[in-house]
Scaffold this motif. Structure first.
Motif, mmCIF file in Angstrom:
data_model
loop_
_atom_site.group_PDB
_atom_site.id
_atom_site.type_symbol
_atom_site.label_atom_id
_atom_site.label_comp_id
_atom_site.label_asym_id
_atom_site.label_seq_id
_atom_site.Cartn_x
_atom_site.Cartn_y
_atom_site.Cartn_z
ATOM 1 N N VAL A 6 -62.314 15.051 -38.319
ATOM 2 C CA VAL A 6 -61.528 15.055 -39.558
ATOM 3 C C VAL A 6 -60.548 14.709 -39.725
ATOM 4 C CG1 VAL A 6 -62.335 15.379 -42.393
ATOM 5 C CG2 VAL A 6 -64.009 15.112 -40.860
ATOM 6 N N GLN A 7 -60.030 13.692 -40.317
ATOM 7 C CA GLN A 7 -57.895 13.154 -40.588
ATOM 8 C C GLN A 7 -58.143 13.721 -42.176
ATOM 9 O OE1 GLN A 7 -56.706 9.715 -39.210
ATOM 10 N NE2 GLN A 7 -56.148 10.334 -37.563
ATOM 11 N N LEU A 8 -56.963 14.357 -42.374
ATOM 12 C CA LEU A 8 -56.964 15.534 -43.811
ATOM 13 C C LEU A 8 -55.327 15.335 -43.965
ATOM 14 C CD1 LEU A 8 -58.931 18.785 -43.349
ATOM 15 C CD2 LEU A 8 -59.863 16.575 -44.878
ATOM 16 N N VAL A 9 -55.524 14.304 -45.140
ATOM 17 C CA VAL A 9 -53.549 14.220 -44.910
ATOM 18 C C VAL A 9 -53.335 14.669 -47.573
ATOM 19 C CG1 VAL A 9 -51.455 12.250 -45.890
ATOM 20 C CG2 VAL A 9 -53.480 12.086 -44.184
ATOM 21 N N GLU A 10 -52.462 15.472 -46.661
ATOM 22 C CA GLU A 10 -51.769 16.149 -48.164
ATOM 23 C C GLU A 10 -50.985 15.158 -48.651
ATOM 24 O OE1 GLU A 10 -52.318 19.581 -45.211
ATOM 25 O OE2 GLU A 10 -51.814 18.118 -45.181
ATOM 26 N N SER A 11 -50.528 16.019 -50.186
ATOM 27 C CA SER A 11 -49.301 14.368 -50.549
ATOM 28 C C SER A 11 -48.992 15.239 -52.036
ATOM 29 C CB SER A 11 -49.513 12.803 -50.855
ATOM 30 O OG SER A 11 -50.753 13.345 -51.666
ATOM 31 N N GLY A 12 -48.036 15.733 -52.603
ATOM 32 C CA GLY A 12 -48.044 16.039 -53.826
ATOM 33 C C GLY A 12 -47.301 16.691 -53.981
ATOM 34 N N GLY A 13 -46.613 17.372 -52.379
ATOM 35 C CA GLY A 13 -45.299 18.327 -52.919
ATOM 36 C C GLY A 13 -44.352 17.786 -52.853
ATOM 37 N N GLY A 14 -43.163 18.272 -53.177
ATOM 38 C CA GLY A 14 -41.670 18.571 -53.437
ATOM 39 C C GLY A 14 -41.699 19.368 -54.024
ATOM 40 N N LEU A 15 -40.342 19.813 -55.098
ATOM 41 C CA LEU A 15 -39.698 20.279 -55.781
ATOM 42 C C LEU A 15 -39.922 20.485 -57.212
ATOM 43 C CD1 LEU A 15 -36.551 22.846 -55.170
ATOM 44 C CD2 LEU A 15 -35.526 20.811 -56.094
ATOM 45 N N VAL A 16 -39.404 22.206 -57.648
ATOM 46 C CA VAL A 16 -40.143 22.310 -58.889
ATOM 47 C C VAL A 16 -39.586 23.237 -59.803
ATOM 48 C CG1 VAL A 16 -42.364 23.513 -58.109
ATOM 49 C CG2 VAL A 16 -41.890 22.516 -60.743
ATOM 50 N N GLN A 17 -39.439 22.952 -60.533
ATOM 51 C CA GLN A 17 -38.779 24.748 -61.138
ATOM 52 C C GLN A 17 -39.850 25.835 -61.168
ATOM 53 O OE1 GLN A 17 -36.296 22.963 -64.953
ATOM 54 N NE2 GLN A 17 -34.235 23.399 -63.250
ATOM 55 N N ALA A 18 -39.429 26.583 -62.159
ATOM 56 C CA ALA A 18 -40.127 28.079 -61.920
ATOM 57 C C ALA A 18 -40.969 27.491 -63.666
ATOM 58 C CB ALA A 18 -39.784 29.741 -62.145
ATOM 59 N N GLY A 19 -42.290 28.150 -63.167
ATOM 60 C CA GLY A 19 -43.244 27.437 -64.478
ATOM 61 C C GLY A 19 -43.150 26.116 -64.837
ATOM 62 N N GLY A 20 -43.159 25.144 -63.727
ATOM 63 C CA GLY A 20 -43.243 23.927 -63.681
ATOM 64 C C GLY A 20 -44.625 24.114 -62.823
ATOM 65 N N SER A 21 -45.620 22.332 -62.824
ATOM 66 C CA SER A 21 -46.080 22.224 -62.513
ATOM 67 C C SER A 21 -46.210 21.030 -61.326
ATOM 68 C CB SER A 21 -47.274 22.132 -63.890
ATOM 69 O OG SER A 21 -47.717 22.852 -64.138
ATOM 70 N N LEU A 22 -47.411 20.716 -60.658
ATOM 71 C CA LEU A 22 -47.384 20.091 -59.435
ATOM 72 C C LEU A 22 -48.961 19.675 -59.427
ATOM 73 C CD1 LEU A 22 -45.188 20.654 -57.036
ATOM 74 C CD2 LEU A 22 -44.934 18.754 -58.326
ATOM 75 N N ARG A 23 -49.320 18.419 -58.812
ATOM 76 C CA ARG A 23 -50.647 18.791 -58.127
ATOM 77 C C ARG A 23 -50.684 17.903 -56.928
ATOM 78 N NH1 ARG A 23 -55.704 15.026 -60.023
ATOM 79 N NH2 ARG A 23 -54.293 12.955 -59.140
ATOM 80 N N LEU A 24 -51.151 18.711 -55.829
ATOM 81 C CA LEU A 24 -51.674 18.090 -54.856
ATOM 82 C C LEU A 24 -52.777 17.260 -54.694
ATOM 83 C CD1 LEU A 24 -50.328 21.452 -52.619
ATOM 84 C CD2 LEU A 24 -49.196 19.404 -53.337
ATOM 85 N N SER A 25 -52.382 16.319 -53.840
ATOM 86 C CA SER A 25 -54.119 15.667 -53.800
ATOM 87 C C SER A 25 -54.683 15.952 -51.399
ATOM 88 C CB SER A 25 -54.225 14.067 -53.737
ATOM 89 O OG SER A 25 -53.970 13.964 -55.036
#
Length: 123
Positions: free
Chosen positions: A2-21
């Motif tokens: 099974v090949q898994l590929v993550e995306s959605g990372g990056g730089l964010v300020q404290a208190g912020g939000s992100l969504r990883l896929s």
């Protein structure tokens, strides 16, 4: 395999939000899916996991109440919503798949891993 590929990372300020896929090359509903992270100089840490049906989720103590794992309507994608981010959340985040029936929290319980995506939280 099974090949898994993550995306959605990056730089964010404290208190912020992100969504990883996490996208797999085949339906992920046959696998328990997990998220782990590893900061420099530290061991890989369990973050969250979701059962095959999506009806059961588990979280690491350090992210409970701030992160949410879910399965997408497309059967090949799993998400990790990260909110109220802290500098200590800075790490490489990995998606993993397990052929087991039960939802595990140990890295050795997972059979397939993505390459990881970096999240950096600035203070």
């Amino acid at each position: 395999q099974v090949q898994l590929v993550e995306s959605g990372g990056g730089l964010v300020q404290a208190g912020g939000s992100l969504r990883l896929s996490c996208t797999s090359g085949r339906t992920s509903k046959v696998y328990v899916m997990g998220w782990f992270r590893q900061a420099p100089g530290k061991e890989r840490e369990f973050v969250a996991a979701i059962s095959r049906s999506g009806g059961t989720t588990y979280y690491g103590d350090s992210v409970k109440g701030r992160f949410t794992v879910s399965r997408g309507s497309a059967k090949t994608t799993v998400y990790l919503q990260l909110s109220s981010l802290k500098p200590e959340d800075t790490a490489v985040y990995y998606c993993a798949a397990a052929r087991s029936i039960g939802v595990g929290k140990g890295a050795d319980e997972y059979d397939f891993w993505g390459q990881g995506t970096q999240i950096t939280v600035s203070s």
